[in-house]
Motif scaffolding. Sequence first.
Motif, PDB file in Angstrom:
ATOM      1  N   ILE A 177       0.849  -1.186   0.000  1.00 23.78           N
ATOM      2  CA  ILE A 177       0.000   0.000   0.000  1.00 23.78           C
ATOM      3  C   ILE A 177       0.888   1.241   0.000  1.00 23.78           C
ATOM      4  N   ALA A 178       0.666   2.124  -0.957  1.00 21.88           N
ATOM      5  CA  ALA A 178       1.453   3.352  -1.052  1.00 21.88           C
ATOM      6  C   ALA A 178       0.549   4.561  -0.860  1.00 21.88           C
ATOM      7  N   SER A 179       1.010   5.501  -0.050  1.00 30.47           N
ATOM      8  CA  SER A 179       0.303   6.774   0.131  1.00 30.47           C
ATOM      9  C   SER A 179       1.331   7.892   0.052  1.00 30.47           C
ATOM     10  N   VAL A 180       0.885   9.064  -0.365  1.00 28.37           N
ATOM     11  CA  VAL A 180       1.799  10.175  -0.585  1.00 28.37           C
ATOM     12  C   VAL A 180       1.178  11.464  -0.054  1.00 28.37           C
ATOM     13  N   VAL A 181       1.964  12.242   0.675  1.00 26.03           N
ATOM     14  CA  VAL A 181       1.572  13.575   1.141  1.00 26.03           C
ATOM     15  C   VAL A 181       2.346  14.577   0.299  1.00 26.03           C
ATOM     16  N   THR A 182       1.639  15.486  -0.382  1.00 30.44           N
ATOM     17  CA  THR A 182       2.273  16.330  -1.390  1.00 30.44           C
ATOM     18  C   THR A 182       2.014  17.811  -1.134  1.00 30.44           C
ATOM     19  N   GLY A 183       3.006  18.630  -1.456  1.00 33.56           N
ATOM     20  CA  GLY A 183       2.848  20.085  -1.456  1.00 33.56           C
ATOM     21  C   GLY A 183       2.488  20.650  -0.093  1.00 33.56           C
ATOM     22  N   ASP A 184       1.534  21.579  -0.080  1.00 28.24           N
ATOM     23  CA  ASP A 184       1.170  22.242   1.174  1.00 28.24           C
ATOM     24  C   ASP A 184       0.536  21.297   2.186  1.00 28.24           C
ATOM     25  N   ALA A 185       0.076  20.127   1.733  1.00 23.50           N
ATOM     26  CA  ALA A 185      -0.436  19.133   2.679  1.00 23.50           C
ATOM     27  C   ALA A 185       0.655  18.689   3.647  1.00 23.50           C
ATOM     28  N   LEU A 186       1.913  18.853   3.255  1.00 27.01           N
ATOM     29  CA  LEU A 186       3.014  18.542   4.163  1.00 27.01           C
ATOM     30  C   LEU A 186       2.962  19.430   5.406  1.00 27.01           C
ATOM     31  N   LEU A 187       2.595  20.684   5.226  1.00 29.77           N
ATOM     32  CA  LEU A 187       2.482  21.590   6.374  1.00 29.77           C
ATOM     33  C   LEU A 187       1.299  21.198   7.247  1.00 29.77           C
ATOM     34  N   ALA A 188       0.192  20.859   6.608  1.00 33.53           N
ATOM     35  CA  ALA A 188      -1.005  20.485   7.358  1.00 33.53           C
ATOM     36  C   ALA A 188      -0.785  19.213   8.166  1.00 33.53           C
ATOM     37  N   GLN A 189       0.078  18.322   7.660  1.00 29.22           N
ATOM     38  CA  GLN A 189       0.311  17.048   8.337  1.00 29.22           C
ATOM     39  C   GLN A 189       1.642  17.025   9.089  1.00 29.22           C
ATOM     40  N   ASN A 190       2.240  18.199   9.271  1.00 27.92           N
ATOM     41  CA  ASN A 190       3.413  18.371  10.136  1.00 27.92           C
ATOM     42  C   ASN A 190       4.679  17.720   9.587  1.00 27.92           C
ATOM     43  N   PHE A 191       5.021  18.083   8.349  1.00 24.31           N
ATOM     44  CA  PHE A 191       6.329  17.753   7.783  1.00 24.31           C
ATOM     45  C   PHE A 191       6.976  19.047   7.287  1.00 24.31           C
ATOM     46  N   PRO A 192       7.246  19.983   8.187  1.00 24.76           N
ATOM     47  CA  PRO A 192       7.653  21.325   7.766  1.00 24.76           C
ATOM     48  C   PRO A 192       9.017  21.391   7.098  1.00 24.76           C
ATOM     49  N   MET A 193       9.946  20.537   7.486  1.00 23.38           N
ATOM     50  CA  MET A 193      11.282  20.643   6.890  1.00 23.38           C
ATOM     51  C   MET A 193      11.322  20.032   5.491  1.00 23.38           C
ATOM     52  N   ILE A 194      10.540  18.991   5.256  1.00 23.02           N
ATOM     53  CA  ILE A 194      10.436  18.464   3.892  1.00 23.02           C
ATOM     54  C   ILE A 194       9.862  19.544   2.982  1.00 23.02           C
ATOM     55  N   HIS A 195       8.840  20.229   3.456  1.00 25.95           N
ATOM     56  CA  HIS A 195       8.212  21.295   2.665  1.00 25.95           C
ATOM     57  C   HIS A 195       9.187  22.435   2.422  1.00 25.95           C
ATOM     58  N   ALA A 196       9.915  22.848   3.437  1.00 27.72           N
ATOM     59  CA  ALA A 196      10.827  23.987   3.307  1.00 27.72           C
ATOM     60  C   ALA A 196      11.912  23.718   2.271  1.00 27.72           C
ATOM     61  N   VAL A 197      12.482  22.520   2.286  1.00 28.68           N
ATOM     62  CA  VAL A 197      13.561  22.199   1.353  1.00 28.68           C
ATOM     63  C   VAL A 197      13.054  22.139  -0.080  1.00 28.68           C
ATOM     64  N   GLY A 198      11.851  21.605  -0.284  1.00 27.66           N
ATOM     65  CA  GLY A 198      11.380  21.361  -1.645  1.00 27.66           C
ATOM     66  C   GLY A 198      10.441  22.386  -2.232  1.00 27.66           C
ATOM     67  N   ARG A 199      10.056  23.412  -1.477  1.00 23.31           N
ATOM     68  CA  ARG A 199       8.990  24.298  -1.945  1.00 23.31           C
ATOM     69  C   ARG A 199       9.399  25.174  -3.128  1.00 23.31           C
TER      70      ARG A 199
END
Length: 457
Positions: A177-199
Amino acid sequence: MPLTLTDQPSADARPVHLVTEASFASLPIDEDARRWATANGFTGQAGRLLVMPGKDGGVSGAILGVAAERYGLSPLATGALAQKLPAGAWALAGKVDDPDLAGLGLILGSYAFSRYRKTETPEISFAAPAGADVAAANRRGEAVFLVRDLINTPANDMGPDALEAAARALAEKHGAIASVVTGDALLAQNFPMIHAVGRAAAQAPRLIDIAWGPEGARKVTLVGKGVCFDTGGLDIKPASGMLLMKKDMGGAANVLGLASMIMGAGMNVRLRVLIPAVENSIAGNAFRPGDILTSRKGHTVEIGNTDAEGRLVLADALALGDEDEPDLMIDMATLTGAARVALGPDLPPFFTDDETLASDLATASIEVADPVWRMPLWKPYDQRLASKVADFNNVNTDGFAGAVTAALFLRRFVSRAKSWAHFDVFGWSPVERPHCPIGGEAQAIRAIENVLAKRFK
């Protein structure tokens, strides 16, 4: 695969003899063959291949010189046969010291990256030596080829979108089973550093999450750095420093290859694969030196250098994996140049506090010819990550012990996992060798698989 490895030799299979310089003198060949070897200056030199002529003008067989002592990658020397033998059916003659590695070497040596340029490779059928596990060799070969293909593909065709597609394809193949959190949803789901590096990139950052295996089984979590291209960010790399940055997702490629082996073998584990997939680009919204980011774990991190981005995205993914309290968590990343200065491109270091795991990995690396070397999580160096305005910095300022301090940074995000190890891989072979061409390379995953197979039967 260009080379087909079979269980039984065909009736017309020609023999290949493996010899050392010491054993060549006693090889049972006729006088004509001995004179042919002498005329060609062949004495059993390691790495030298001699194709033997037949009485009908064809090819009757071949002799490959191998190292007298087993060391490093030498058990995979049979890879030269896949590259140099004429097309047709072949079989190894006589007793082979390590049938499994000899068979795997044959497969690995047949690899060619042909996505952008047609590559002519001879069709070779090779009977595995007696005692070799052909299914396991093919499974491992397929995993290594996956790693190589992913790393070799340039960033214009292997951005976060394509890396996600590759992960989903692997998951679908094995019923995961694969799931993906993408874009601004990273902020909503608390992955702020992944978002900051890739935005700042054209393709949105994301966290790929794959789950496989029975829920009651012991938990193994793999985390792979998926920086699909690294400019260095605002602390931009020089042009020469970007030439190989398509391989900066080598950690992600390697954990996908390892996952392929685990799932293909039907290993009794609850497997989770986490890949933060980003491109570290430059734009008006890029994160900056001096910024302070709050991580998923709650730590505040001062950015001393935007080119130390891999540890940031790994930190959020490690924090997520740690929440699940896995029995074993392993991360893999093309993280530091310091690791290459210390050990070179062929010997990836690993870091762990688990003495039993370290011993098992060291043993496995020799057993399966997949070199790794333990380096220390030297606690006094932890203070080198100090910051006056945040909980800590993402880099140390003096340039010393870069691989060690990077590992210490990551360890701050692991507190619940029963065991953890960090692998700082290069993911690239800078020279052609019998078992691989120049290009992307799988490192450490066969050693790790060996340890997992023994622990989680």
